[in-house]
Scaffold this active site. Structure first.
Site, mmCIF file in Angstrom:
data_model
loop_
_atom_site.group_PDB
_atom_site.id
_atom_site.type_symbol
_atom_site.label_atom_id
_atom_site.label_comp_id
_atom_site.label_asym_id
_atom_site.label_seq_id
_atom_site.Cartn_x
_atom_site.Cartn_y
_atom_site.Cartn_z
ATOM 1 N N TYR A 16 -15.765 2.672 63.596
ATOM 2 C CA TYR A 16 -15.588 1.415 62.867
ATOM 3 C C TYR A 16 -16.732 0.470 63.227
ATOM 4 C CZ TYR A 16 -10.697 3.004 62.343
ATOM 5 O OH TYR A 16 -9.548 3.724 62.079
ATOM 6 N N GLY B 252 -3.408 -3.366 59.723
ATOM 7 C CA GLY B 252 -4.696 -4.031 59.887
ATOM 8 C C GLY B 252 -4.782 -5.264 59.021
#
Length: 323
Positions: free
Chosen positions: A56, A279
């Site tokens: 990420y 998220g």
């Protein structure tokens, strides 16, 4: 927030985990101040489980987690990250679970997270080029060195978990799971239950589709992987939005809740699932996710939900090659 044992790892974690994929760049630019505030709000309100990955943003997401959690007692948070992806020539990412890259990934994640150990280290995707025994050997070395405490996998099927466990026991699995994607119910969840493998599912809101905030006119920010994904285009997208609207009406009228809470609670209603990863870059969404963990769905409600989504168009998810 109530905590649960994450399978054979024995980690005690909140039923909602904060997922940091959105902070790495694949969802468009990140407002770092807002991201840090969101992570801190999650920790302040009872979430002790934080999931990120080397891939990420190759440090970007992990570093934000570290900055946000700085100053908190290390033994009061459970940090999970993932490895096995590397930057691809020409952009994007590619799979690499070779022992050398795994060892390097563990060390880079430790530095980015500013920690001496990683509570849960997961292989992000199966890599057909790397024998599981070799990958497992590198992870076993990291455990022996005290760098990693528990080992899991993500996006593996039952056969892959069985093979990997022949060299190093898989303790957890992170699969995609939501109302529009239920394929893990066939063989993967029965396998994890039979072997006491902890399950933390990602994408419970179908990458925003089940949030209740999307419309046919929704536009995605530059760099957001959803902008080029067929799931969010055309008639299949509009059809699923109509189903979301029907779910929202049912949630509000019959349960007095929101469709996003309903969607998250639905994943947690499966007895094989311990944790839902949510998220967000918006602090306001944290309380909504936490409330979902307390929403109990009885058999009649689950049956009604099945009826509403029976006309859905199955929704796949991203892979390293598609982001």
């Amino acid at each position: 927030m109530n905590q649960v044992r994450l399978g054979r790892s024995n980690l005690q974690v909140s039923r909602i985990a904060f997922g940091a994929w959105e902070l790495g760049g694949d969802w468009g630019a990140t407002d770092e101040s807002a991201a840090i505030a969101t992570i801190r709000q999650a920790a302040d309100h009872g979430i002790n489980f934080f999931d990120t990955a080397q891939g990420y943003g190759f440090g970007a997401s992990e570093e934000l987690i570290a900055r946000a959690l700085e100053g908190r007692p290390r033994d009061q948070v459970v940090i999970a990250t993932k490895g096995g992806l590397r930057p691809a020539p020409g952009g994007g990412v590619e799979r690499d679970a070779s022992p050398d890259w795994v060892r390097r990934g563990v060390d880079e994640s430790l530095r980015a997270l500013r920690t001496d150990y990683i509570d849960l280290y997961q292989m992000h995707w199966p890599d057909p080029k790397a024998p599981f025994a070799e990958t497992a050997g590198a992870l076993a070395d990291a455990v022996a060195a005290g760098k990693v405490r528990h080992v899991g996998v993500s996006n593996f099927n039952a056969e892959q978990m069985e093979e990997f466990s022949g060299s190093l026991q898989v303790e957890t699995l992170q699969p995609p799971y939501h109302l529009f994607r239920r394929d893990i119910e066939a063989s993967i969840l029965p396998y994890t239950r039979a072997h006491d493998i902890g399950v933390l599912v990602y994408g419970p809101l179908a990458h925003g589709l089940l949030s209740g905030a999307m419309t046919p006119e929704t536009k995605f920010a530059p760099g957001d992987w959803r902008a080029k994904n067929d799931v969010f285009k055309g008639e299949p997208y509009r059809r699923n939005l109509r189903i979301v609207d029907a779910l929202a009406r049912f949630a509000e009228v019959e349960l007095g809740t929101t469709v996003s809470r309903l969607a998250i609670a639905w994943t947690l209603a499966n007895p094989a699932v311990q944790v839902a990863i949510v998220g967000t870059r918006n602090p306001r969404h944290i309380d909504d996710a936490i409330a979902a963990a307390d929403l109990k769905l009885d058999r009649q409600t689950m049956g009604r939900i099945d009826e509403i989504v029976s006309a859905e168009v199955a929704v796949g998810g991203p892979s390293p090659e598609s982001v």
